[in-house]
Scaffold this motif. Structure first.
Motif, PDB file in Angstrom:
ATOM      1  N   ALA A 232     -42.565 -20.724  17.181  1.00 13.29           N
ATOM      2  CA  ALA A 232     -43.977 -21.067  17.343  1.00 13.29           C
ATOM      3  C   ALA A 232     -44.806 -19.793  17.497  1.00 13.29           C
ATOM      4  O   ALA A 232     -44.418 -18.877  18.219  1.00 13.29           O
ATOM      5  N   PRO A 233     -45.934 -19.687  16.803  1.00 17.74           N
ATOM      6  CA  PRO A 233     -46.772 -18.489  16.910  1.00 17.74           C
ATOM      7  C   PRO A 233     -47.118 -18.175  18.357  1.00 17.74           C
ATOM      8  O   PRO A 233     -47.451 -19.065  19.144  1.00 17.74           O
ATOM      9  N   GLY A 234     -46.999 -16.895  18.699  1.00 18.54           N
ATOM     10  CA  GLY A 234     -47.306 -16.441  20.047  1.00 18.54           C
ATOM     11  C   GLY A 234     -46.116 -16.401  20.966  1.00 18.54           C
ATOM     12  O   GLY A 234     -46.188 -15.775  22.040  1.00 18.54           O
ATOM     13  N   MET A 235     -45.003 -17.043  20.598  1.00 16.83           N
ATOM     14  CA  MET A 235     -43.784 -16.932  21.411  1.00 16.83           C
ATOM     15  C   MET A 235     -43.384 -15.461  21.495  1.00 16.83           C
ATOM     16  O   MET A 235     -43.523 -14.708  20.531  1.00 16.83           O
ATOM     17  N   THR A 236     -42.889 -15.067  22.653  1.00 17.67           N
ATOM     18  CA  THR A 236     -42.530 -13.664  22.863  1.00 17.67           C
ATOM     19  C   THR A 236     -41.091 -13.401  22.458  1.00 17.67           C
ATOM     20  O   THR A 236     -40.176 -14.108  22.887  1.00 17.67           O
ATOM     21  N   GLY A 237     -40.910 -12.405  21.621  1.00 19.57           N
ATOM     22  CA  GLY A 237     -39.579 -11.998  21.208  1.00 19.57           C
ATOM     23  C   GLY A 237     -39.234 -10.617  21.745  1.00 19.57           C
ATOM     24  O   GLY A 237     -40.125  -9.809  22.029  1.00 19.57           O
ATOM     25  N   ARG A 238     -37.948 -10.363  21.889  1.00 21.80           N
ATOM     26  CA  ARG A 238     -37.448  -9.039  22.267  1.00 21.80           C
ATOM     27  C   ARG A 238     -36.665  -8.478  21.093  1.00 21.80           C
ATOM     28  O   ARG A 238     -35.812  -9.172  20.528  1.00 21.80           O
TER      29      ARG A 238
END
Length: 261
Positions: free
Chosen positions: A150-156
């Motif tokens: 989903a757009p805006g989800m934070t990834g590492r």
């Protein structure tokens, strides 16, 4: 991400001395690169499943993620054309110049049979190790786990790649946080090169934080699971040019087949 090839693999034959940096030259690259750009140093104690992919002499050229004791997920463009005798997986080694950790030999290389190049999708591979790695593994996204994109989800993102334009690779593992970019926005950046079924973008509109050369094959972690594989992009950390990652949910069943064999 760099040049017209845009894949984020580093040339393999790079030796590290006490202060030496990996050369940022990729096969067929035509423009100067930049590693995790805008990231912070971290350790393999914090992320024990993050692996170095090296050649037989120890030159790191890609990253990978341990998803089972003998299975490492990486990018297809990292291993196409390689033989098992020329690839090693190194776990538990925070610094490229270190001698600690575990060096594993590879007994089998699998990559998506539909792969031709990173821009055309299918940029996923699984390495089978001759012996188990003694490190914690990462869970990976299921075929139905599409909510992580989903757009805006934070990834590492993690890797040992270059950290600035015309710079050298980072001797220490680095981590950075990047938000997932919507498919329409990514298509605005890359046009028909972006294949939403196989790819996902992550990065800031203004740039500044990104994976880069040498980070190929490393993880994009979202929601606590391996959701993407560092694949390609235009430049590194440039405005309007987010990183492109393999959308692992689309290949999760294929990966599971390899994990179970």
């Amino acid at each position: 991400m760099f040049g017209l090839t845009r894949a984020r693999r580093t040339a393999a034959a790079v030796a590290f001395g006490a202060a030496a940096a990996a050369l940022p030259t990729a096969p067929s690259a035509v423009a100067a690169p930049r590693p995790v750009v805008g990231g912070t140093p971290t350790t393999t104690a914090e992320y024990p499943f993050v692996m170095q992919i090296t050649d037989a002499t120890g030159g790191q050229f890609c990253g990978g993620t341990l998803v089972a004791p003998t299975k490492v997920v990486t990018a297809a463009h990292c291993v196409v054309g390689e033989t098992t005798g020329n690839v090693r997986v190194v776990g538990g080694r925070t610094h490229l110049s270190g001698t600690d950790g575990t060096v594993g030999e590879v007994s089998r290389i699998w990559f998506d049979p539909g792969y031709t190049d990173a821009v055309n999708g299918g940029d996923v591979a699984v390495l089978t190790l001759a012996k188990p790695m003694p490190y914690a593994t990462a869970a990976y996204v299921s075929p139905t786990g599409t909510g992580v994109y989903a757009p805006g989800m934070t990834g590492r993102v993690l890797g040992w790649g270059t950290t600035g334009k015309n710079g050298g690779s980072s001797d220490q593992l680095r981590m950075a946080m990047v938000p997932v970019v919507s498919d329409p926005e990514c298509r605005d950046s890359y046009g028909s090169d972006f294949v939403a079924s196989d790819m996902v973008c992550a990065g800031y509109p203004s740039g500044g934080v990104d994976t880069c050369q040498g980070d190929s094959g490393g993880p994009l972690l979202i929601g606590g699971v391996l959701a993407g594989i560092t694949s390609w992009g235009n430049g590194c950390a440039e405005a309007g040019q987010p990183g492109v990652y393999t959308r692992l949910a689309s290949f999760s069943s294929l990966v599971t087949e390899q994990v179970l064999t």
